[in-house]
Design a protein around this motif. Sequence first.
Motif, PDB file in Angstrom:
ATOM      1  N   ASN A 101      14.830  -8.287  11.396  1.00  0.00           N
ATOM      2  CA  ASN A 101      17.105  -8.383  12.296  1.00  0.00           C
ATOM      3  C   ASN A 101      16.334  -6.791  12.736  1.00  0.00           C
ATOM      4  OD1 ASN A 101      17.937 -10.250  10.290  1.00  0.00           O
ATOM      5  ND2 ASN A 101      17.885  -8.712   8.104  1.00  0.00           N
ATOM      6  N   GLY A 102      17.662  -5.943  12.539  1.00  0.00           N
ATOM      7  CA  GLY A 102      17.070  -4.916  13.338  1.00  0.00           C
ATOM      8  C   GLY A 102      15.943  -4.463  13.395  1.00  0.00           C
ATOM      9  N   TYR A 103      15.055  -3.982  12.391  1.00  0.00           N
ATOM     10  CA  TYR A 103      14.225  -3.651  12.237  1.00  0.00           C
ATOM     11  C   TYR A 103      13.113  -3.883  13.104  1.00  0.00           C
ATOM     12  CZ  TYR A 103      15.888  -1.256   7.572  1.00  0.00           C
ATOM     13  OH  TYR A 103      16.426  -0.781   6.851  1.00  0.00           O
ATOM     14  N   GLY A 104      13.091  -5.101  13.893  1.00  0.00           N
ATOM     15  CA  GLY A 104      12.522  -5.986  14.596  1.00  0.00           C
ATOM     16  C   GLY A 104      10.868  -5.670  14.056  1.00  0.00           C
ATOM     17  N   ASN A 105       9.782  -5.705  14.011  1.00  0.00           N
ATOM     18  CA  ASN A 105       8.143  -5.392  13.783  1.00  0.00           C
ATOM     19  C   ASN A 105       8.403  -4.842  12.918  1.00  0.00           C
ATOM     20  OD1 ASN A 105       7.511  -8.012  15.494  1.00  0.00           O
ATOM     21  ND2 ASN A 105       6.060  -6.176  16.508  1.00  0.00           N
ATOM     22  N   VAL A 106       7.932  -5.284  11.133  1.00  0.00           N
ATOM     23  CA  VAL A 106       8.508  -4.109  10.337  1.00  0.00           C
ATOM     24  C   VAL A 106       7.370  -3.993   9.283  1.00  0.00           C
ATOM     25  CG1 VAL A 106      10.426  -5.474   8.796  1.00  0.00           C
ATOM     26  CG2 VAL A 106      10.032  -2.711   8.628  1.00  0.00           C
ATOM     27  N   VAL A 107       6.479  -3.267   8.238  1.00  0.00           N
ATOM     28  CA  VAL A 107       5.660  -3.799   7.357  1.00  0.00           C
ATOM     29  C   VAL A 107       6.662  -2.753   6.246  1.00  0.00           C
ATOM     30  CG1 VAL A 107       3.113  -3.338   6.260  1.00  0.00           C
ATOM     31  CG2 VAL A 107       3.664  -3.435   8.677  1.00  0.00           C
ATOM     32  N   VAL A 108       6.393  -3.703   4.880  1.00  0.00           N
ATOM     33  CA  VAL A 108       6.520  -2.762   4.114  1.00  0.00           C
ATOM     34  C   VAL A 108       5.548  -2.663   3.069  1.00  0.00           C
ATOM     35  CG1 VAL A 108       8.248  -2.918   1.817  1.00  0.00           C
ATOM     36  CG2 VAL A 108       9.701  -3.927   3.786  1.00  0.00           C
ATOM     37  N   LEU A 109       5.306  -1.437   2.989  1.00  0.00           N
ATOM     38  CA  LEU A 109       4.407  -1.468   1.248  1.00  0.00           C
ATOM     39  C   LEU A 109       4.763  -0.745  -0.069  1.00  0.00           C
ATOM     40  CD1 LEU A 109       1.883   0.741   3.349  1.00  0.00           C
ATOM     41  CD2 LEU A 109       2.463  -1.464   3.101  1.00  0.00           C
ATOM     42  N   LYS A 110       4.554  -1.919  -1.459  1.00  0.00           N
ATOM     43  CA  LYS A 110       4.570  -1.497  -2.797  1.00  0.00           C
ATOM     44  C   LYS A 110       3.567  -0.676  -3.297  1.00  0.00           C
ATOM     45  CE  LYS A 110       6.149  -4.286  -5.820  1.00  0.00           C
ATOM     46  NZ  LYS A 110       6.191  -6.098  -6.183  1.00  0.00           N
ATOM     47  N   HIS A 111       4.178   0.587  -3.779  1.00  0.00           N
ATOM     48  CA  HIS A 111       3.673   1.567  -4.296  1.00  0.00           C
ATOM     49  C   HIS A 111       3.422   1.719  -5.517  1.00  0.00           C
ATOM     50  CE1 HIS A 111       2.490   3.105  -0.051  1.00  0.00           C
ATOM     51  NE2 HIS A 111       4.022   3.102  -0.187  1.00  0.00           N
ATOM     52  N   TRP A 112       2.933   2.681  -6.633  1.00  0.00           N
ATOM     53  CA  TRP A 112       3.143   2.779  -7.930  1.00  0.00           C
ATOM     54  C   TRP A 112       4.327   3.195  -8.188  1.00  0.00           C
ATOM     55  CZ3 TRP A 112       3.298   7.438 -10.036  1.00  0.00           C
ATOM     56  CH2 TRP A 112       2.779   9.069  -9.161  1.00  0.00           C
ATOM     57  N   ASN A 113       4.433   2.887  -9.521  1.00  0.00           N
ATOM     58  CA  ASN A 113       5.414   3.299 -10.122  1.00  0.00           C
ATOM     59  C   ASN A 113       7.269   2.971  -9.037  1.00  0.00           C
ATOM     60  OD1 ASN A 113       6.909   5.163 -11.823  1.00  0.00           O
ATOM     61  ND2 ASN A 113       6.641   6.646 -11.103  1.00  0.00           N
ATOM     62  N   ASN A 114       7.389   1.802  -9.109  1.00  0.00           N
ATOM     63  CA  ASN A 114       8.360   1.208  -8.139  1.00  0.00           C
ATOM     64  C   ASN A 114       8.866   2.024  -6.609  1.00  0.00           C
ATOM     65  OD1 ASN A 114      10.162  -0.602  -8.471  1.00  0.00           O
ATOM     66  ND2 ASN A 114      11.907   0.777  -9.599  1.00  0.00           N
ATOM     67  N   TYR A 115       8.008   2.576  -5.922  1.00  0.00           N
ATOM     68  CA  TYR A 115       7.697   3.516  -4.933  1.00  0.00           C
ATOM     69  C   TYR A 115       7.156   2.151  -3.745  1.00  0.00           C
ATOM     70  CZ  TYR A 115       7.826   7.217  -7.131  1.00  0.00           C
ATOM     71  OH  TYR A 115       8.075   9.112  -8.041  1.00  0.00           O
ATOM     72  N   THR A 142       7.854   1.601   0.417  1.00  0.00           N
ATOM     73  CA  THR A 142       8.400   2.383   1.730  1.00  0.00           C
ATOM     74  C   THR A 142       8.069   1.209   2.904  1.00  0.00           C
ATOM     75  OG1 THR A 142       5.657   2.407   2.235  1.00  0.00           O
ATOM     76  CG2 THR A 142       6.834   4.847   1.966  1.00  0.00           C
ATOM     77  N   ALA A 143       9.160   1.751   4.026  1.00  0.00           N
ATOM     78  CA  ALA A 143       8.850   0.624   5.383  1.00  0.00           C
ATOM     79  C   ALA A 143       9.059   1.113   6.523  1.00  0.00           C
ATOM     80  CB  ALA A 143      10.862   0.250   4.831  1.00  0.00           C
ATOM     81  N   TYR A 144       8.214   0.664   7.444  1.00  0.00           N
ATOM     82  CA  TYR A 144       7.652   1.342   8.542  1.00  0.00           C
ATOM     83  C   TYR A 144       8.411   0.327   9.937  1.00  0.00           C
ATOM     84  CZ  TYR A 144       4.433   3.320   5.399  1.00  0.00           C
ATOM     85  OH  TYR A 144       4.009   3.777   4.756  1.00  0.00           O
ATOM     86  N   ALA A 145       9.270   0.926  10.655  1.00  0.00           N
ATOM     87  CA  ALA A 145       9.881  -0.260  11.438  1.00  0.00           C
ATOM     88  C   ALA A 145       9.837   0.123  12.681  1.00  0.00           C
ATOM     89  CB  ALA A 145      11.606  -0.473  11.055  1.00  0.00           C
ATOM     90  N   HIS A 146      10.199  -1.030  13.921  1.00  0.00           N
ATOM     91  CA  HIS A 146      10.246  -0.683  15.143  1.00  0.00           C
ATOM     92  C   HIS A 146       8.538  -0.907  15.774  1.00  0.00           C
ATOM     93  CE1 HIS A 146      14.142  -0.027  14.475  1.00  0.00           C
ATOM     94  NE2 HIS A 146      14.500   1.138  14.415  1.00  0.00           N
ATOM     95  N   MET A 147       7.767  -1.081  14.905  1.00  0.00           N
ATOM     96  CA  MET A 147       6.625  -1.654  15.645  1.00  0.00           C
ATOM     97  C   MET A 147       5.993  -1.911  16.483  1.00  0.00           C
ATOM     98  SD  MET A 147       4.312  -2.186  12.260  1.00  0.00           S
ATOM     99  CE  MET A 147       3.846  -0.578  10.845  1.00  0.00           C
ATOM    100  N   SER A 148       5.215  -1.846  17.712  1.00  0.00           N
ATOM    101  CA  SER A 148       4.485  -2.386  19.099  1.00  0.00           C
ATOM    102  C   SER A 148       3.751  -3.941  18.369  1.00  0.00           C
ATOM    103  CB  SER A 148       3.911  -1.700  19.963  1.00  0.00           C
ATOM    104  OG  SER A 148       3.205  -0.902  19.344  1.00  0.00           O
ATOM    105  N   ARG A 149       2.747  -3.649  17.439  1.00  0.00           N
ATOM    106  CA  ARG A 149       1.709  -4.267  16.908  1.00  0.00           C
ATOM    107  C   ARG A 149       1.808  -3.801  15.478  1.00  0.00           C
ATOM    108  NH1 ARG A 149      -2.917  -3.558  18.525  1.00  0.00           N
ATOM    109  NH2 ARG A 149      -3.157  -1.121  20.053  1.00  0.00           N
ATOM    110  N   PHE A 150       1.391  -4.972  14.949  1.00  0.00           N
ATOM    111  CA  PHE A 150       1.072  -4.673  13.461  1.00  0.00           C
ATOM    112  C   PHE A 150      -1.376  -4.363  13.638  1.00  0.00           C
ATOM    113  CE2 PHE A 150       3.660  -7.483  12.778  1.00  0.00           C
ATOM    114  CZ  PHE A 150       5.005  -6.887  12.283  1.00  0.00           C
TER     115      PHE A 150
END
Length: 459
Positions: A347-361, A363-371
């Motif tokens: 959607n509006g995030y464009g190119n996005v990466v979501v990382l799952k961490h310990w203890n239910n944390y 993080t998301a990184y949006a609008h990337m030009s490339r991975f």
Amino acid sequence: MNPTNKFTSSRLYQLLGTTRKARIVRASAFALAVCTFGATAVAPLVPDADDLPVKTISQTVALPNLSSQIAAIDQADDSQKYVHEERIRAGDTLATLLQRLGVEDDAAENFIKKDKVAKAVMQLKTGKRVQAQTDDEGNLLWLRASVVDSSDVPVKNISVLRKGDGFVAQEAPVKLERRVEMHARDITTTLFAATDSDADGTRLPDSVVRQIVEMFSTNIDFRSDLKRGDKFNVVYETFWQDGEFVKAGRILAGEFTNRGTTYQSVWFEDPASRQGGGYYSFDGKSLKRGFLKSPLEFSRISSGFSMRVHPISGNWKAHKGIDFAAPTGTPIRAAGDGVVDFAGTQNGYGNVVVLKHWNNYSTAYAHMSRFASGLRKGQKVSQGDLIGYVGSTGWSTGAHLHYEFRVGGQSLDPTRLNVLAQAPLTSAEMARFKMVAGDMIHRFALLRPEESNRAVAQR
């Protein structure tokens, strides 16, 4: 009984002597005489050699077939083989390189120029090794070299082999030999003077020095806190190929004594868990923050976690993340250890990466030009790993990174969270950690002159 034959203890006492010293000497002489007589009585008599029987044996010995051996020698290849090694010089051409290698083989030179694998020899960097074997006429039998990447690390080995009247070229991944080195240094002037010292035959690699500074910079200001008499010990890994140093790897353990206070750190990465490795104190407490303050090394916050007018829709709505303004192409780092949960367009995030961490944390990184190259779902990443590059994809009016920190799927302001340490070790991980830490404690003991002898004596 005749008195002259009567032998009493008093008579024996008189025969041995009147003084204690005389009695001891005469008694010892008597005992030796008895032993000598007994040995002579029991020793067997050796027969005279002239009386031994002599037996003559005659046997016919077959001579080897010398004619077959001579024929085999005549048929053997008596040509000599020579192995040469040279390093690439500035301005080298294939012809000049082969000439220094002792190769006088036009067919081999033409093959290397035309074969897509073999011609990588012509792109080798200055200083790289090339080995070749030739016969006594200069014909090439084989040639070997390693191709390096932009960091000067070998990535593949190439070889050219003679097969009959032609040649074949092959390439194979590099197999590096891993070694563990440990060194001790005393501070006399500066840290870099100590690391450049080769008193023990080795200068510490620059990458190891940088890691030392990063490891202890939270406790030591290396610009003003160091003083004469400070010291440090370090254990790190190195990688070699064919006996030649290629690169230094990670510091496995470090110990720094500054102004009488000693700081210690050991690297631990549990192969049984999915969490990335990190540095710990010797009692198993993490020395690394759970998350980076910023996924970008150099940036500024252009929009914080707050209510705002959306720059595209114009609606008043919550901004559930932090925007970091940065030029397109700026590297984006993983804020913490975790696993890639999503990498794609959303959607509006464009190119996005979501990382799952310990203890239910997460993080998301949006609008990337490339991975980042090879990034995929399920891949494990460590804090600081490259995951993509800043861009302006999706609903974006300019190049920036939209960063979100989520707990249980709900976005929270990362600047107000007190997540200081990474995931604690479980009981099973702690048991494995103690084995690693014990090995490093022993290595540090060997590096301390006042403790090395004691440590060896206790083994």
